[in-house]
Write a protein that holds these residues in place. Sequence first.
Motif, PDB file in Angstrom:
ATOM      1  N   PRO A 259      -8.973  -2.730  12.872  1.00  0.00           N
ATOM      2  CA  PRO A 259     -10.209  -2.104  13.108  1.00  0.00           C
ATOM      3  C   PRO A 259     -11.094  -2.101  11.853  1.00  0.00           C
ATOM      4  O   PRO A 259     -10.237  -2.043  10.727  1.00  0.00           O
TER       5      PRO A 259
ATOM      6  N   THR B 117     -19.134   2.033  25.996  1.00  0.00           N
ATOM      7  CA  THR B 117     -18.938   2.325  27.288  1.00  0.00           C
ATOM      8  C   THR B 117     -19.786   3.401  27.914  1.00  0.00           C
ATOM      9  O   THR B 117     -19.230   4.239  28.675  1.00  0.00           O
TER      10      THR B 117
ATOM     11  N   PRO C  43     -19.398  -6.812  23.593  1.00  0.00           N
ATOM     12  CA  PRO C  43     -18.469  -6.125  24.408  1.00  0.00           C
ATOM     13  C   PRO C  43     -17.603  -5.210  23.934  1.00  0.00           C
ATOM     14  O   PRO C  43     -17.309  -5.319  22.503  1.00  0.00           O
ATOM     15  N   THR C  44     -17.024  -4.265  24.393  1.00  0.00           N
ATOM     16  CA  THR C  44     -16.235  -3.186  23.743  1.00  0.00           C
ATOM     17  C   THR C  44     -14.979  -3.800  22.861  1.00  0.00           C
ATOM     18  O   THR C  44     -14.827  -3.568  21.686  1.00  0.00           O
ATOM     19  N   GLU C  45     -14.238  -5.099  23.385  1.00  0.00           N
ATOM     20  CA  GLU C  45     -13.143  -5.401  22.710  1.00  0.00           C
ATOM     21  C   GLU C  45     -13.788  -6.408  21.573  1.00  0.00           C
ATOM     22  O   GLU C  45     -12.706  -6.652  20.472  1.00  0.00           O
ATOM     23  N   ALA C  46     -15.060  -6.825  21.155  1.00  0.00           N
ATOM     24  CA  ALA C  46     -15.540  -7.294  20.185  1.00  0.00           C
ATOM     25  C   ALA C  46     -16.124  -6.310  18.978  1.00  0.00           C
ATOM     26  O   ALA C  46     -16.530  -6.851  17.909  1.00  0.00           O
ATOM     27  N   ARG C  47     -16.010  -5.174  19.205  1.00  0.00           N
ATOM     28  CA  ARG C  47     -16.651  -4.307  18.470  1.00  0.00           C
ATOM     29  C   ARG C  47     -15.789  -3.868  17.191  1.00  0.00           C
ATOM     30  O   ARG C  47     -16.236  -3.282  16.175  1.00  0.00           O
ATOM     31  N   GLN C  48     -14.266  -4.038  17.050  1.00  0.00           N
ATOM     32  CA  GLN C  48     -13.526  -3.831  16.217  1.00  0.00           C
ATOM     33  C   GLN C  48     -13.432  -2.351  15.814  1.00  0.00           C
ATOM     34  O   GLN C  48     -13.595  -1.943  14.648  1.00  0.00           O
TER      35      GLN C  48
ATOM     36  N   LYS D  67      -3.032  -8.858  16.992  1.00  0.00           N
ATOM     37  CA  LYS D  67      -4.028  -9.600  17.452  1.00  0.00           C
ATOM     38  C   LYS D  67      -3.369 -10.889  18.227  1.00  0.00           C
ATOM     39  O   LYS D  67      -2.438 -11.561  17.784  1.00  0.00           O
TER      40      LYS D  67
ATOM     41  N   THR E 117     -18.295   2.557  21.235  1.00  0.00           N
ATOM     42  CA  THR E 117     -17.303   1.652  21.955  1.00  0.00           C
ATOM     43  C   THR E 117     -18.042   1.090  23.028  1.00  0.00           C
ATOM     44  O   THR E 117     -17.285  -0.126  23.435  1.00  0.00           O
TER      45      THR E 117
ATOM     46  N   SER F 157      -4.446  -3.646  15.218  1.00  0.00           N
ATOM     47  CA  SER F 157      -5.393  -4.440  15.812  1.00  0.00           C
ATOM     48  C   SER F 157      -6.593  -4.760  14.820  1.00  0.00           C
ATOM     49  O   SER F 157      -7.563  -5.267  15.391  1.00  0.00           O
TER      50      SER F 157
END
Length: 217
Positions: free
Chosen positions: A161, A58, A80-85, A110, A56, A159
């Motif tokens: 994923p 982190t 970054p975490t939010e772009a990793r899907q 989204k 993730t 979201s």
Amino acid sequence: MADGNTIRPGLRFEKLTISLGQTRLISLDCTIAPGEVLTVMGPSGSGKSTLLAAITGTLDPAFTMTGRIRLDGRDLSDLPTEARQIGILFQDEYLFPHLSVGANLAFGLKPSLRGRAERRARIEAALAEVGLAGFADRDPATLSGGQRARVALQRMLLSEPRALLLDEAFSKLDTGLRAQIRALVFETARNRALPVLQVTHDHSDAEAAAGEIHALA
């Protein structure tokens, strides 16, 4: 990972190692194909949560990681975490107690999905998919454990994923409910072709996943 011009779909660990000081905790070199489950088992402190943190984005700087993590061929290392899907389910649902069920689900949508009516329709469809039609205006405090688990699952799926992580996701459910929610999650992952990495200490979770098992010391 690319073989020539071919992109290998799924969640790929390329000679991944994670160490703390001189102690190696993780050593993985494998691919989780879309719809398949890899279960990582081990006692507390063996590195299960550390592996999830690496995926993730982190991971604590105290750890040293070598190798690569790829999702559908894309290297996640610098994202970054939010772009990793990457979607993740925990043993706690983490529903916001001050918001309705529908408002909780809205957090999974989204930002590109605009329009109140369209967003509401997407939420209602997600609830109906798991047998909770008409629950959008309910207070999360009025839900049963199974209903809360279904809401958490749908919020994550909204979201969109491309891979799913399960962090002891079923450990707080009683035996009958555990089997039911577990079956729902694995079936959903197969239907949506999501590679799944499950970390658990429970052998019944591993058996239910019907996939490979990687044991940590």
